[in-house]
Design a protein around this motif. Structure first.
Motif, PDB file in Angstrom:
ATOM      1  N   VAL A  87       0.841  -1.200   0.000  1.00 42.98           N
ATOM      2  CA  VAL A  87       0.000   0.000   0.000  1.00 42.98           C
ATOM      3  C   VAL A  87       0.873   1.244   0.000  1.00 42.98           C
ATOM      4  CG1 VAL A  87      -1.699   1.291   1.357  1.00 42.98           C
ATOM      5  CG2 VAL A  87      -1.892  -1.198   1.137  1.00 42.98           C
ATOM      6  N   GLY A  88       0.485   2.235  -0.837  1.00 42.76           N
ATOM      7  CA  GLY A  88       1.217   3.496  -0.886  1.00 42.76           C
ATOM      8  C   GLY A  88       0.649   4.562   0.022  1.00 42.76           C
ATOM      9  N   ALA A  89      -0.621   4.443   0.404  1.00 42.72           N
ATOM     10  CA  ALA A  89      -1.255   5.397   1.320  1.00 42.72           C
ATOM     11  C   ALA A  89      -2.505   4.769   1.897  1.00 42.72           C
ATOM     12  CB  ALA A  89      -1.604   6.703   0.607  1.00 42.72           C
ATOM     13  N   TRP A  90      -2.778   5.099   3.138  1.00 43.75           N
ATOM     14  CA  TRP A  90      -4.011   4.715   3.816  1.00 43.75           C
ATOM     15  C   TRP A  90      -4.922   5.931   3.961  1.00 43.75           C
ATOM     16  CZ3 TRP A  90      -6.196   0.250   5.486  1.00 43.75           C
ATOM     17  CH2 TRP A  90      -5.388  -0.889   5.567  1.00 43.75           C
ATOM     18  N   VAL A  91      -6.224   5.693   3.963  1.00 43.60           N
ATOM     19  CA  VAL A  91      -7.222   6.702   4.301  1.00 43.60           C
ATOM     20  C   VAL A  91      -8.121   6.092   5.368  1.00 43.60           C
ATOM     21  CG1 VAL A  91      -9.097   8.167   3.491  1.00 43.60           C
ATOM     22  CG2 VAL A  91      -7.180   7.633   1.959  1.00 43.60           C
ATOM     23  N   ILE A  92      -8.242   6.762   6.510  1.00 39.91           N
ATOM     24  CA  ILE A  92      -9.050   6.216   7.612  1.00 39.91           C
ATOM     25  C   ILE A  92      -9.920   7.314   8.221  1.00 39.91           C
ATOM     26  CG2 ILE A  92      -7.314   4.459   8.136  1.00 39.91           C
ATOM     27  CD1 ILE A  92      -6.523   6.090  10.615  1.00 39.91           C
ATOM     28  N   GLY A  93     -11.007   6.892   8.854  1.00 39.64           N
ATOM     29  CA  GLY A  93     -11.776   7.778   9.718  1.00 39.64           C
ATOM     30  C   GLY A  93     -13.048   8.364   9.161  1.00 39.64           C
ATOM     31  N   HIS A 117     -18.475   4.725  18.910  1.00 40.96           N
ATOM     32  CA  HIS A 117     -19.023   3.416  18.548  1.00 40.96           C
ATOM     33  C   HIS A 117     -17.937   2.477  18.024  1.00 40.96           C
ATOM     34  CE1 HIS A 117     -23.123   5.574  17.830  1.00 40.96           C
ATOM     35  NE2 HIS A 117     -22.905   5.304  19.102  1.00 40.96           N
ATOM     36  N   ARG A 118     -16.677   2.814  18.244  1.00 39.09           N
ATOM     37  CA  ARG A 118     -15.572   2.014  17.730  1.00 39.09           C
ATOM     38  C   ARG A 118     -15.364   0.763  18.580  1.00 39.09           C
ATOM     39  NH1 ARG A 118     -10.840   5.414  18.473  1.00 39.09           N
ATOM     40  NH2 ARG A 118     -11.554   6.599  16.644  1.00 39.09           N
ATOM     41  N   SER A 119     -15.321  -0.372  17.928  1.00 40.45           N
ATOM     42  CA  SER A 119     -15.078  -1.623  18.645  1.00 40.45           C
ATOM     43  C   SER A 119     -13.596  -1.748  18.973  1.00 40.45           C
ATOM     44  CB  SER A 119     -15.500  -2.821  17.787  1.00 40.45           C
ATOM     45  OG  SER A 119     -14.637  -2.970  16.672  1.00 40.45           O
ATOM     46  N   TRP A 120     -13.299  -2.675  19.879  1.00 36.85           N
ATOM     47  CA  TRP A 120     -11.906  -2.906  20.223  1.00 36.85           C
ATOM     48  C   TRP A 120     -11.130  -3.424  19.017  1.00 36.85           C
ATOM     49  CZ3 TRP A 120      -7.754  -1.790  22.441  1.00 36.85           C
ATOM     50  CH2 TRP A 120      -6.689  -2.680  22.504  1.00 36.85           C
ATOM     51  N   ASP A 121     -11.718  -4.305  18.240  1.00 40.09           N
ATOM     52  CA  ASP A 121     -11.032  -4.824  17.053  1.00 40.09           C
ATOM     53  C   ASP A 121     -10.742  -3.706  16.055  1.00 40.09           C
ATOM     54  OD1 ASP A 121     -10.977  -7.402  17.998  1.00 40.09           O
ATOM     55  OD2 ASP A 121     -12.754  -8.061  16.875  1.00 40.09           O
ATOM     56  N   GLU A 122     -11.682  -2.790  15.890  1.00 39.88           N
ATOM     57  CA  GLU A 122     -11.474  -1.664  14.976  1.00 39.88           C
ATOM     58  C   GLU A 122     -10.361  -0.755  15.485  1.00 39.88           C
ATOM     59  OE1 GLU A 122     -12.231   0.958  11.682  1.00 39.88           O
ATOM     60  OE2 GLU A 122     -12.522  -1.181  12.066  1.00 39.88           O
ATOM     61  N   GLU A 123     -10.381  -0.488  16.774  1.00 37.49           N
ATOM     62  CA  GLU A 123      -9.323   0.369  17.329  1.00 37.49           C
ATOM     63  C   GLU A 123      -7.953  -0.280  17.165  1.00 37.49           C
ATOM     64  OE1 GLU A 123      -8.167   3.059  21.157  1.00 37.49           O
ATOM     65  OE2 GLU A 123     -10.219   2.729  20.513  1.00 37.49           O
ATOM     66  N   ARG A 124      -7.873  -1.555  17.406  1.00 34.96           N
ATOM     67  CA  ARG A 124      -6.589  -2.258  17.242  1.00 34.96           C
ATOM     68  C   ARG A 124      -6.114  -2.177  15.793  1.00 34.96           C
ATOM     69  NH1 ARG A 124      -6.680  -8.398  18.947  1.00 34.96           N
ATOM     70  NH2 ARG A 124      -8.176  -8.383  17.214  1.00 34.96           N
ATOM     71  N   ALA A 125      -7.037  -2.358  14.842  1.00 40.78           N
ATOM     72  CA  ALA A 125      -6.667  -2.293  13.429  1.00 40.78           C
ATOM     73  C   ALA A 125      -6.193  -0.893  13.050  1.00 40.78           C
ATOM     74  CB  ALA A 125      -7.853  -2.708  12.571  1.00 40.78           C
ATOM     75  N   LEU A 126      -6.875   0.138  13.530  1.00 37.39           N
ATOM     76  CA  LEU A 126      -6.472   1.509  13.223  1.00 37.39           C
ATOM     77  C   LEU A 126      -5.125   1.839  13.842  1.00 37.39           C
ATOM     78  CD1 LEU A 126      -9.879   3.379  13.649  1.00 37.39           C
ATOM     79  CD2 LEU A 126      -8.725   2.796  11.503  1.00 37.39           C
ATOM     80  N   ARG A 127      -4.906   1.397  15.070  1.00 38.00           N
ATOM     81  CA  ARG A 127      -3.619   1.669  15.719  1.00 38.00           C
ATOM     82  C   ARG A 127      -2.480   0.964  14.990  1.00 38.00           C
ATOM     83  NH1 ARG A 127      -3.966   4.642  20.100  1.00 38.00           N
ATOM     84  NH2 ARG A 127      -5.921   4.720  21.311  1.00 38.00           N
ATOM     85  N   LEU A 137      -7.113   9.481  17.405  1.00 43.79           N
ATOM     86  CA  LEU A 137      -5.960   8.578  17.499  1.00 43.79           C
ATOM     87  C   LEU A 137      -4.671   9.221  16.989  1.00 43.79           C
ATOM     88  CD1 LEU A 137      -7.660   5.316  16.157  1.00 43.79           C
ATOM     89  CD2 LEU A 137      -7.329   6.008  18.546  1.00 43.79           C
ATOM     90  N   ALA A 138      -4.778  10.385  16.355  1.00 46.62           N
ATOM     91  CA  ALA A 138      -3.610  11.010  15.734  1.00 46.62           C
ATOM     92  C   ALA A 138      -2.477  11.331  16.710  1.00 46.62           C
ATOM     93  CB  ALA A 138      -4.032  12.267  14.978  1.00 46.62           C
TER      94      ALA A 138
END
Length: 278
Positions: A89-95, A102-112, A130-131
């Motif tokens: 991947v050359g760039a991510w877009v999140i958020g 409403h963020r789940s723990w699995d989602e937070e772990r993936a974003l981190r 999270l920034a």
């Protein structure tokens, strides 16, 4: 006072990559997008649409549920899966289109995990909280309210100094990130203390979803320009976004223009790029 350079058409053109005979879908830029939710699936559609129309060679949507279904229905060329597999991947877009409450723990772990990697990340809306703990090369894209909340989270005065450019530079230095502060004008601040502005966006751009389009555009441009200064790429994305809005709303014809919706803006991106390259 921070000296602010007004970004221009001439500054933007060199960041638009025209594919050659030796290019393939990977060399043109791979964007991974983890946005949208069951509550806001449209944000995922708009970001994916914009990344494709800005010239990405390959877009992966990393999500599930209503958002993934909506993305594939609109853009079937997108690869949708719960992870990126072995794709570089050359760039991510999140958020975009997400709610941290409403963020789940699995989602937070993936974003981190994304935010502690080495790939540049465009952080919008529901991931801005999270920034401050990110380690990846970072672009944050807050509007005024989100910017005040981000400053407060960082231990800075949410009201700021009243100088938008100086306040954006302060956050950029503290985060070691590029800050794109939406507004009139849009301010792009870099960690080195430099600032750029994009002032010519039509007021018709102030409508829901256009920020989701901007995030996808930035992802595509960053992925296509891995060797270019990140702040310059982001400023070029903001200028192109404004130019596409002018085309979509008819402001280019010297009249008052007309209302647009976010999908109109995304559809105008290829015409905006073609105009700049002509």
């Amino acid at each position: 006072m921070v000296e602010v350079r007004e970004w221009s058409r001439a500054d933007t053109v060199p960041l638009l990559c025209v594919p050659t005979a030796s290019d393939d879908k990977y060399s043109r830029g791979v964007v991974a997008i983890r946005t949208g939710s069951d509550a806001y699936p449209g944000a995922a559609v708009l970001g994916v649409e914009a990344a494709w129309r800005t010239g990405a060679g390959f877009v992966r949507y990393v999500g599930a549920g209503r958002a993934a279904d909506a993305v594939i229905a609109r853009r079937p060329e997108t690869v949708a899966a719960s992870d990126i597999g072995r794709t570089r991947v050359g760039a991510w877009v999140i958020g975009s289109g997400t709610d941290p409450s409403h963020r789940s723990w699995d989602e937070e772990r993936a974003l981190r995990e994304i935010l502690t990697g080495s790939t540049p990340v465009v952080v919008d809306a529901g991931a801005l909280d999270l920034a401050p703990r990110a380690e990846a090369p970072l672009v944050v894209t807050p509007h005024a309210g989100e910017f005040a909340r981000l400053r407060e989270r960082m231990g800075l005065s949410p009201e700021g100094s009243g100088d938008r450019a100086a306040d954006a530079v302060e956050v950029a230095a503290a985060l070691a990130a590029v800050v794109l502060l939406k507004g009139a004008p849009t301010i792009i601040a870099a960690p080195d203390g430099s600032a750029r502005s994009v002032a010519d966006a039509p007021s018709w751009l102030a409508t829901a979803g256009t920020g989701d389009v901007l995030a996808g555009m930035l992802g595509a441009l960053i992925a296509a320009n891995p060797e270019s200064p990140l702040a310059d790429v982001v400023a070029s994305g903001a200028w192109l976004h404004a130019h596409a809005a002018a085309i979509a709303s008819g402001v280019q014809d010297s009249g008052p223009g007309h209302p647009i919706v976010a999908l109109d803006l995304a559809r105008a991106i290829p015409a905006a790029i073609g105009d700049l390259l002509s």
